[in-house]
Design a protein around this motif. Sequence first.
Motif, PDB file in Angstrom:
ATOM      1  N   ASP A  57       0.833  -1.214   0.000  1.00 27.95           N
ATOM      2  CA  ASP A  57       0.000   0.000   0.000  1.00 27.95           C
ATOM      3  C   ASP A  57       0.861   1.255   0.000  1.00 27.95           C
ATOM      4  N   LEU A 104       0.522   3.911  -2.876  1.00 31.65           N
ATOM      5  CA  LEU A 104       0.128   5.276  -2.548  1.00 31.65           C
ATOM      6  C   LEU A 104       1.193   6.276  -2.998  1.00 31.65           C
ATOM      7  N   GLN A 111      -5.815  16.972  -1.904  1.00 29.12           N
ATOM      8  CA  GLN A 111      -5.796  15.511  -1.972  1.00 29.12           C
ATOM      9  C   GLN A 111      -4.398  14.974  -1.714  1.00 29.12           C
ATOM     10  N   ASN A 170      -3.718  14.947   1.884  1.00 22.36           N
ATOM     11  CA  ASN A 170      -4.298  13.784   2.559  1.00 22.36           C
ATOM     12  C   ASN A 170      -3.522  12.513   2.258  1.00 22.36           C
ATOM     13  N   ASP A 171      -3.095  12.402   0.997  1.00 20.74           N
ATOM     14  CA  ASP A 171      -2.322  11.210   0.636  1.00 20.74           C
ATOM     15  C   ASP A 171      -1.040  11.137   1.456  1.00 20.74           C
ATOM     16  N   GLU A 228      -0.602  12.394   4.317  1.00 25.33           N
ATOM     17  CA  GLU A 228      -0.992  12.038   5.681  1.00 25.33           C
ATOM     18  C   GLU A 228      -1.098  10.514   5.829  1.00 25.33           C
ATOM     19  N   ASN A 229      -1.773   9.908   4.839  1.00 29.11           N
ATOM     20  CA  ASN A 229      -1.867   8.445   4.841  1.00 29.11           C
ATOM     21  C   ASN A 229      -0.499   7.792   4.702  1.00 29.11           C
ATOM     22  N   SER A 270       1.266   7.741   7.855  1.00 29.50           N
ATOM     23  CA  SER A 270       0.726   6.712   8.750  1.00 29.50           C
ATOM     24  C   SER A 270       1.267   5.334   8.387  1.00 29.50           C
ATOM     25  N   LEU A 271       1.344   5.095   7.085  1.00 30.32           N
ATOM     26  CA  LEU A 271       1.866   3.793   6.643  1.00 30.32           C
ATOM     27  C   LEU A 271       3.336   3.643   7.036  1.00 30.32           C
ATOM     28  N   THR A 325       3.603   2.985  10.582  1.00 30.51           N
ATOM     29  CA  THR A 325       3.240   1.594  10.887  1.00 30.51           C
ATOM     30  C   THR A 325       4.405   0.663  10.582  1.00 30.51           C
ATOM     31  N   SER A 371      -6.735   6.530  11.093  1.00 36.20           N
ATOM     32  CA  SER A 371      -5.587   6.989  10.314  1.00 36.20           C
ATOM     33  C   SER A 371      -5.344   6.088   9.108  1.00 36.20           C
ATOM     34  N   ILE A 372      -5.270   4.812   9.333  1.00 38.39           N
ATOM     35  CA  ILE A 372      -5.201   3.878   8.200  1.00 38.39           C
ATOM     36  C   ILE A 372      -5.984   2.627   8.560  1.00 38.39           C
ATOM     37  N   TYR A 373      -6.582   2.065   7.554  1.00 42.08           N
ATOM     38  CA  TYR A 373      -7.263   0.768   7.621  1.00 42.08           C
ATOM     39  C   TYR A 373      -8.457   0.790   8.584  1.00 42.08           C
ATOM     40  N   PHE A 388      -9.019  10.351   2.220  1.00 35.85           N
ATOM     41  CA  PHE A 388      -7.815   9.668   2.685  1.00 35.85           C
ATOM     42  C   PHE A 388      -7.909   8.237   2.157  1.00 35.85           C
ATOM     43  N   LEU A 413      -6.354   5.473   2.232  1.00 33.61           N
ATOM     44  CA  LEU A 413      -6.146   4.256   3.005  1.00 33.61           C
ATOM     45  C   LEU A 413      -6.666   4.365   4.427  1.00 33.61           C
ATOM     46  N   SER A 414      -7.392   5.422   4.689  1.00 29.60           N
ATOM     47  CA  SER A 414      -8.006   5.535   6.004  1.00 29.60           C
ATOM     48  C   SER A 414      -9.281   4.704   6.045  1.00 29.60           C
TER      49      SER A 414
END
Lengths: 169, 1149
Positions: free
Chosen positions: A32, A36, A98, A101-102, A104-105, A108-109, A112, B456-458, B490, B492-493
């Motif tokens: 992902d 992304l 957009q 936001n991407d 931001e995601n 997060s990835l 993680t 935030s994700i998933y 978002f 992947l949120s």
Amino acid sequence: MRCPGLPLCGLLWFWLPLFASRPVKIDKVKADTKNLTRTIIARIQEEHTQTPCSEPTAGLDFIPGERPLESLDSMDETLQIFQRILPSLPMENVPVAQIFNDIENLRSLIQTLGSHLGCTFHKSSNLAALGNLTELLTLSPYTTAVVALDRLQTCLHSIVKHLDHIGSC
Amino acid sequence: MYWPILDFIRMAVAHCMVHQIPASSFMLPCMSQNETSVIPLTAGVAASSPGLHGQHGTAETNSLVLVAEESFLCCLWSETHANCSLYTAGMETKKFTSSEISSLAPQQTDLSWNIQCWTKGDLELFVCILKLSNKKSYLNEEFKINLLYVLSELSLEDMSTGSLKGNFMVTPCDCNGSDKYECHIPSLKLNYTYITWLNIINGVTLLQSPLMLVRPINIVKPEPPLNLRLEMTDKGQLKICWSNPVLTPYPLQYEVKFSGNATQNAWQVVEIVIETSLIIGNMLIGSSYLVQVRCKSLHGPGFWSDWSTPYNLNAEDVMYFPPKILTTVGSNVSFHCLYNDKNKMILSKKIVWWLNLAEEIPERQYTLVNDRVSRVTLFNLNATKPRGKFFYNALYCCNQNRECHHRYAELYVVDVSINITCETDGYLTKMTCRWSTNTNALLVGSSLQLKYYRSSIYCSDFPSIPPKSEAKECHLQRNHYYECTFQPIFLLSGYTMWIEIKHQLGTLESPPTCVIPADVVKPFPPSNVKAEITKNIGLLNVIWTNPAFPNSDLKFQIRYSVNREEILWEIFEVSNAPTRSAMIKVLDLCVVYIVQVRCSGLDGLGYWSDWSKPAYTIVQDIQAPLRGPEFWRVINEDPIRKQKNVTLFWKPLMKNYSLCSVCRYIVKHHTSENITWTEYVTNGTTYTYPWTEDAHTVTILAVNSIGASSMNFNLTLSQQMSTVNIVQSLSAYPVNSSCVILTWTLSPQLYVITSFVIEWKNLNEEEQMKWIRVAPNISKYYIYDHFILIEKYQFSLYPIFPEGVGNPRMTDGFIKDRSEKPNDAGLYVILPIVISSLVLLLGTLLISQQRMKKLFWEDVPNPKNCSWAQGVNFQKPETFEHLFIKHPEAISFGPLLLEPEIVLEDINVAKALKSEDKQDLLAVDSVFTKIQDSEHDSACSSSHFSNSLSESSHDDKVSEGITRQSNIKYATIISNCKSSGLYEQQKNLRGSFNGCFLGEDSLITDSFSRSWEVGNQTFLILPDQDPSQASKMIAFSVVSSEGFSEPSDHDDIFSDGDSPERSLYYSGLTSVKKNENDIFLTENSRVMCHLHTNDLFKDIGFLQDTTSDLNPFIKNSLKYENSVKTFVPYMPQFQATAIRLPETTETKT
């Protein structure tokens, strides 16, 4: 007739599903993250196809992208800076909100992934240096926007490249 | 102009010369400067501009006007201190003092105001009420008061000159009564600091308050609590509950007060609580207490709200807690009940619960909370079905004796399973979610709103409704779907979404669903789709460009069809990502295909895109033609030149052979003199050349842009072979106007036939001859064309040899017979069977006749060996008379003609009759027996028949036997009977015959006979006939001496379900020679023979003719017959035989 090995077996049995499911999830996170990142690159390229031939650097040092990103922490830090820059860019043809936001995601990835590898993330230290961003945008908005988007692409390519062989922070 | 004022304010703030407005009332005394003993005043007083006087609302002050030299000093009056300040027009502080409260005596003040300021509960308005409490008489009655204020973001402690925002504002105060003024500051900013002061103008005198400071959040006066109600705790305790006012910027505390009697005004504060409920126990139930609640900020300053609307605790007879419940399908709910019947509390253990007055709720669902409170719990609730206007279930708390109070609790169960589906657009920037509800299932007055929470994700594995959520605005579409759009998204949120259904009874939430936008992508269709049929390979090649998003791998579907009016799509899946092309095997290469492509995520998530714009293939040559055209020739002879011209003509090559076009044809010649040349035919499909040599072979090739055909037909014209005639016959059978069957037979020949060519043409019309080439291994061909059946057609069949074309066979016209049932394939099967059956039957009859001749003369039974013939003197007519006497019992059965009866005619012809041995008995015995009982059968049932005609030992019974069931006639022709086993059956006929014949299954009789022949004995069984037809039909049955059986009655016969051919008539005449040409005609032989009366009689006649020696016996018998009166009643049954037999015998004799 007590079986001393039974609790140990039970413990192992309890942990087995966790070990079994973990690689699957991380693989998905990696995939992902790549997808992304490519999506963000495609968003930039779709509307902003011009790549500056000679990139002016004077006064734009605070925009990252000149150095390759080799750690998850640096990726997160860099993306954080871009998140501060993006909303100010006067690019109507680029879906800045957009992309914001991407990113931001994406952060997060990356976080993680980092947490999986036991990495720690720092707050961007260059955020203070964005003080002259407003002034730059006032004086030369086009230059700032073009350079910022170009460097964001460079960073994203660097992230994709690094994700292929990510093994540590 | 403002800067001096602002500077002053800043200065005042800097010097802490500002006074904070308390969350209570305070005094503002004012006095003339002359009376001010403490503070000498020298400067003038500032006033508002004239333009502002009497003006309502807020306006900026543009200037300050000095209205009087002398001025009043206003002080803020508190319980301990009086702080006074005096300002000049330039807002310079002339004097500031703080003194003990005693320093300013009330009599020293000229004017005194009681002021209270607060923020209203709506948090929008700042209100100050000024009430004139004291005024010197020399002052006018009219005051004009303005409230001036300026904003600061910070608190007083943090305030700096820079924090004061903009200009100060002026808002006039309204006179509300004679001595009461009300000032408002609208559009409050709760957490800002307001610096304010009052300008009070009395005539030309200006009074000005000291600077005051307030933060609206600190002086909020909330709205009173709402919705006071009684609830019950799980332990059965009553509690008074209320709801917070709508806008509560901070936690509240509450004050609850009760009134013992509504008429008295004696309130008593019971308790201050910080929760929105107060347990009151059950003691107050039934009293007339009133409850009121008010609230104020839990922490920090603020005003108490007004008291809420009083709530009367006066209890009802039956109280339900809660009185109404709104819940969702599948949930569990509990109701409590307090039942007070006629001022007598019902014990909880005596309470029963009913639902809708129709269904008693099982006791196991009750809980005795205490001795007065009963609780019922309903599990896994179903949706409430509206009954008329009632959208709820009524729950009744009843006495044990089933007396229910009319009051009930209401239970509303709503199905909130709302499905939310989302779709992300191809740009991955917008997610549209749709949902719909069954409006009939919702309560009237419900409002729906989509709520969501973004992680935030998933998504979590089990989505749940989080405490914090956002609302999303949705719009009702024409298709009754609500549609909400998230943009930007978002990707992947995890968006956890649910529908919140608000009703006055409560709020329900649909089950939450979590959607990741990246998983519900509907991509854009592939673009730049191109399709072509590849050369040489002949595959449908499709190429396309993937959409820009998503960047993950895609799978594709290609649908293609021949481009025609009715498009039949075929689907081809492509999932070997990454790919942007596909090769598809198609059947027809020379047609235009229409192709479309769509894509979806390879992982199966998301939706298929729309189909792309269609792409069309172009028909072009794929390969060289697969073969050359089929062609034929017409030979025209020129008698003058003595030359034959051959015209070749061929059918245009079909596209499936030409692949896909033919630009020209090549005619190759090869003569018997080994000369070869080629000719090109570009236009047309005919070609003429002279035929001069003995043999001339031509081959036609088809050529397109790729090359020439490799497989081609050739035709050899040979003078020698043209005389070869191998087609023996040719017939044409018309099927219908569009089909003709052509059949032919071939004579044995030595030549190899490569094919046939069929020509046909209408001789009556000058239409062109038509032809077709057919395979060499067939002898029938269906020609499909438009035939006019009344016209004359000529069909020709040419055998084609490698050496040349043979001599044709021609036929004109159709064969009509074939046209009746040309398609009846069964005809070819049935006809031979019928014919062979007839032949077989005829043969059998003939052989039987020949055998019978011998039997009649060789197998005359010996009376000594046959039981029934024992004691019968065949030479005496009395014996025959005795045989033919009908038993007297038979008369009782009524009219003879109506009796379905069997007459057994047993004719036994001794072999000696034919020979000259006169010692042996020669007898032809015609036994006419009526069987009364099926058990009485005169037939010889032994396995061996005697050589002599004998009578059964139970002859009496036999002769007396008349039956309606066993209606069988038979004649027996017996020969070589070795035993005298003829006996009468004592049991039923069938059983007895079982012992006599080989198998009963071999015998099936109906109104006709059948024959058996086993060994060398022969019987003729004559079945019964209807009385009306009894004389018309006789069947003969030749029965074996090995035994036979016959059914006891018709029922048995017809009940024999294993004999489907019971209606068939079998007849058999067999040879009597042992082991020689035995012919069995049993039911298994299934040979059908219709024996009509005349035929039978002919057969009889034939027998009589061939057995002339029998005649005297017959004659004798007939004579005897005529002489015996008792025989007469039987005659009509043998009318035919009675008539014919004598005639025959007479003619013979």
